[in-house]
Write an enzyme that holds these catalytic residues in place. Structure first.
Site, mmCIF file in Angstrom:
data_model
loop_
_atom_site.group_PDB
_atom_site.id
_atom_site.type_symbol
_atom_site.label_atom_id
_atom_site.label_comp_id
_atom_site.label_asym_id
_atom_site.label_seq_id
_atom_site.Cartn_x
_atom_site.Cartn_y
_atom_site.Cartn_z
ATOM 1 N N HIS A 22 0.834 -1.202 0.000
ATOM 2 C CA HIS A 22 0.000 0.000 0.000
ATOM 3 C C HIS A 22 0.876 1.263 0.000
ATOM 4 O O HIS A 22 1.562 1.548 0.976
ATOM 5 C CB HIS A 22 -0.886 -0.040 1.248
ATOM 6 C CG HIS A 22 -1.817 1.110 1.391
ATOM 7 N ND1 HIS A 22 -1.678 2.065 2.386
ATOM 8 C CD2 HIS A 22 -2.912 1.459 0.673
ATOM 9 C CE1 HIS A 22 -2.662 2.949 2.273
ATOM 10 N NE2 HIS A 22 -3.412 2.604 1.242
ATOM 11 N N HIS A 64 -0.791 10.193 -3.207
ATOM 12 C CA HIS A 64 -2.038 9.653 -2.674
ATOM 13 C C HIS A 64 -3.255 10.507 -2.953
ATOM 14 O O HIS A 64 -4.377 10.026 -2.937
ATOM 15 C CB HIS A 64 -1.928 9.409 -1.162
ATOM 16 C CG HIS A 64 -3.219 8.939 -0.570
ATOM 17 N ND1 HIS A 64 -3.972 9.690 0.295
ATOM 18 C CD2 HIS A 64 -3.916 7.798 -0.780
ATOM 19 C CE1 HIS A 64 -5.078 9.026 0.602
ATOM 20 N NE2 HIS A 64 -5.064 7.872 -0.031
#
Length: 312
Positions: A22, A64
């Site tokens: 992630h 992100h």
């Protein structure tokens, strides 16, 4: 940058429980930096994730969010580019300008406080932003030099925002993927998005044959599973959507995993963090509960080494 298509096409590993790094090895290094991706690669996950946002000059950037001010020093360098809401947006900067920023561990832009206290110290090191192409070349290059077969797991971030800004983020990403040899379900790529309309558009209107995962964050989305199964190959729920209650010290589960599996959908919950356990007493308990007891098919984690070791 000349796209180098991968000639050795290996089958995608979707029949075992997969580990998705992630934002890279983000438990150890600032998220979405090349260093975090190289470290993740060395930890042998099945996939490495890329969140994608467009620059002013239409280059997909790995970051992100559509904002810059919680992971870079933009506020000290480009005060004039602040919007009315006091935020700095990736889309207002050329790729060349973005390269001048220093990336750091995630922090609160209002208080400057680091989000995860025990991670890489904020403001230390010399980390930079990079493009999607640069990251693909890193991963494909490492696959070639190591003989591994680690896939990519890109996410289309806020396509609606990009449309309002006059840009089609999705089309640009699909073209980049195709240029690098990611075109269908056999290629080592899983494409994800929270926006259900956009993910359906990718399958129906843009006719993509990639493996698609519908991300989920709200409980009411569970009733859309049947519709998701008409265009997606899997779902990516928040892990709390799988947990019901604790009975005699054991977790019970909602019907989400069973319902998805009945429709042929893989389930990849997010995010397994060893330093943010909430209802779990240990990271081992979290992994055992979700990966084994809840029967999910994979997991997004900031600590890929720990999940790989657990599954082995």
């Amino acid at each position: 940058m000349s796209p180098r298509v991968h000639s050795t096409r290996q089958k995608m590993k979707t029949n075992k429980k997969i580990v998705i790094a992630h934002r890279g090895a983000s438990g150890y290094l600032p998220e979405h930096t090349m260093e975090a991706k190289a470290m993740a690669f060395a930890m042998n996950p099945d996939f490495i994730e890329q969140d994608l946002v467009l620059s002013k000059d239409n280059i997909p950037v790995v970051i992100h969010d559509i904002y810059l001010d919680d992971v870079t020093d933009v506020a000290t360098k480009f005060t004039v580019k602040k919007r009315k809401d006091n935020r700095y947006y990736v889309i207002d900067f050329t790729f060349e300008e973005l390269q001048t920023l220093r990336v750091s561990e995630r922090f609160n832009p209002k208080t400057s406080e680091q989000f995860y206290k025990n991670r890489f110290p904020k403001g230390k090191g010399n980390f930079k932003l990079h493009s999607f192409e640069q990251e693909i070349e890193l991963i494909q290059g490492l696959n070639k030099s190591t003989g591994k077969n680690i896939g990519i797991y890109p996410e289309i971030k806020d396509p609606e925002f990009h449309k309002k800004e006059g840009k089609d983020l999705t089309k640009i990403i699909l073209k980049t993927l195709a240029d690098y040899g990611y075109k269908n379900k056999q290629d080592n790529c899983i494409l994800q998005c929270f926006d259900a309309k956009e993910l359906e558009r990718i399958r129906v209107e843009l006719k993509s044959e990639l493996f698609l995962v519908q991300l989920m964050e709200f409980p009411e989305e569970v009733k859309n599973l049947q519709h998701f199964a008409t265009y997606a190959n899997g779902i990516g729920p928040w892990y709390k959507q799988l947990l019901d209650k604790k009975v005699d010290d054991k977790f019970t589960f909602t019907s989400l995993v069973a319902g998805a599996h009945k429709l042929g959908l893989k389930v990849h919950p997010y995010t397994f963090r060893a330093d943010a356990l909430d209802e779990f007493s240990s990271f081992e308990e979290m992994m055992q509960t979700l990966l084994i007891d809840a029967s999910v098919d994979g997991a997004f984690t900031d600590f890929p080494d720990l999940v790989v070791e657990f599954l082995n």
